[in-house]
Design a protein around this motif. Structure first.
Motif, short mmCIF file in Angstrom:
data_model
loop_
_atom_site.label_atom_id
_atom_site.label_comp_id
_atom_site.label_asym_id
_atom_site.label_seq_id
_atom_site.Cartn_x
_atom_site.Cartn_y
_atom_site.Cartn_z
N ASP A 176 34.35 -97.46 100.43
CA ASP A 176 35.26 -96.92 101.45
C ASP A 176 36.15 -95.83 100.86
N GLU A 179 33.97 -92.67 100.26
CA GLU A 179 33.69 -91.95 101.50
C GLU A 179 34.93 -91.20 101.99
N TRP A 237 23.76 -95.91 105.01
CA TRP A 237 24.99 -95.27 104.55
C TRP A 237 24.71 -93.88 104.01
N LEU A 241 26.19 -90.17 105.34
CA LEU A 241 26.76 -89.09 104.54
C LEU A 241 26.02 -87.78 104.78
#
Length: 426
Positions: A176, A179, A237, A241
């Motif tokens: 987290d 990101e 994930w 991105l």
């Protein structure tokens, strides 16, 4: 500091297309064959790709010459270019034309071990003072078949100047936080890629440590776990991105190095040789001072950061001069003065506790940080045990790329990847 060009970097990362093809084409022969010659002989061979490379040849030859003179032995050296090395070693082992000490990329040890010709160096390992992670790079099926010569890893590197400009406070430690940091960097604009992650199929095996980060072992025994919930979550994930333009399309290791060297990437994955590569490529000669290795962000606090083991070992072939070759391997990889001097010349980290603590090494903050933050928890690619490792990596990479470009869901793509991997296990 020794700087390295594109070919040097490719060589040290073990990414030669010829070499990985040879690993599958010259599938190991488990029959072994009786060792020939007098193991106690004071003449032995040393085969090395580093003796074929200008960046390391003199430093390696100095170790050979010093050991031969001090111990009154004769060492016959042989070398092959890295791109041909694995093929040549396999062929000569099969023909009983190779004895003595042999430099081996950690990714190849399993294939050579299966030929049944390597000596167990457990006795030398126990006296060498090697770190646990270094010893793991030379083990196969519970035997110490190689003594670690240099042990590093492939991990994340950050451009601290870009992170400061973006308002990122401290290094991200969780997914987290990572990101969120990428999102802040994206707002800088100017062509900056927040994370120059691999997105070309040729380098998409870099997804493996992210799959492990999300909780997939990749392989459990001989059972392929790619396609389980954690690996699917990791690829989803990665796709997120990609869609958010936090990673860029059509990037491989060389593209990522170029972006980072130009000050256009905040994070990218590389081996410890990255410092020399960036120093040689960047127009900003101060950029190497702005580089910081960081532990791969974890899914939740307390998880073990993931990294891919990288490096090479010295193995010993049973037969003529094997006893002396084993002692040479121990000396070259664990004598503190020798490994510290080798580090100063070629910037490859030593593998012993004493070597890492030597002032010549410990005084290099980049190396010590890398060792502590990345190499300390690095593990081998579990697919290295298979002769078809290169094809396995390609099969997975192609399916992950299909997800990135929108041609498949992560679940469907990884199911296909798992099926392909199972067909390649031998």
């Amino acid at each position: 500091m020794t700087t390295m060009n594109r070919r040097d970097a490719l060589r040290l990362l073990g990414l030669s297309t010829f070499g990985v093809a040879a690993l599958a084409a010259c599938a190991p022969d488990a029959t072994g064959g009786a060792a020939t010659g007098d193991a106690a002989a004071k003449t032995f061979g040393f085969t090395s790709w580093s003796l074929n490379e200008a960046a390391q040849k003199a430093a390696v030859q100095a170790i050979v010459d010093a050991y031969a003179a001090t111990n009154k032995v004769k060492i016959a050296t042989a070398s092959f270019p890295y791109n041909e090395y694995l093929n040549q070693v396999v062929l000569k082992l099969r023909g009983n034309q190779l004895t003595g000490a042999v430099q081996v990329d950690v990714a190849w040890l399993g294939a050579l071990a299966a030929m049944g010709k390597l000596r167990d160096l457990g006795a030398q390992a126990s006296a060498g003072g090697y770190t646990d992670v270094a010893l793991s790079s030379g083990k196969f099926d519970g035997r110490q078949l190689g003594l670690p010569w240099t042990t590093g890893s492939i991990g994340l590197i950050a451009n601290t100047e870009l992170l400061t400009k973006a308002g990122v406070d401290g290094m991200p430690t969780t997914i987290d936080e990572f990101e969120a940091a990428l999102g802040k960097v994206a707002k800088l604009g100017g062509g900056v890629v927040p994370y120059a992650a691999a997105t070309k199929a040729a380098q998409l095996k870099d997804i493996f440590p992210w799959m492990q980060t999300f909780g997939s072992p990749l392989l459990s025994g001989d059972q392929v776990t790619i396609g389980d919930e954690p690996s699917v979550a990791a690829v989803e994930w990665y796709k997120k991105l990609y869609d958010a333009k936090l990673i860029a399309p059509d990037v491989d290791r060389f593209d990522a190095r170029a972006l980072f060297s130009q000050g256009k990437a905040a994070f990218y994955d590389d081996a410890i040789i990255a410092r020399g590569v960036v120093a040689s490529q960047s127009p900003d000669k101060a950029l190497v001072q702005k580089m910081a290795p960081l532990s791969r962000p974890v899914l939740k606090a307390g998880d073990t950061p993931q990294a891919l083991l990288w490096g090479h070992v010295i193995a010993v072939v049973e037969g003529e001069g094997a006893d002396a070759a084993a002692e040479f391997a121990r000396f070259a990889t664990s004598d503190t003065a020798t490994v510290a001097d080798f580090f100063q010349k070629v910037q490859l980290p030593p593998t012993t506790t004493a070597g890492l603590a030597d002032p010549k090494v410990a005084g290099d903050s980049f190396t010590t940080e890398w060792t502590e933050k990345i190499t300390k928890t690095a593990t081998a690619n579990p697919f290295w045990r298979y002769a078809a490792d290169a094809q396995i990596e390609s099969a997975v990479a192609e399916q992950v790329q299909a997800v990135l470009v929108g041609n498949s869901s992560a679940k469907d793509a990884l199911a296909k990847a798992a099926e392909a991997v199972e067909g390649l296990q031998k």
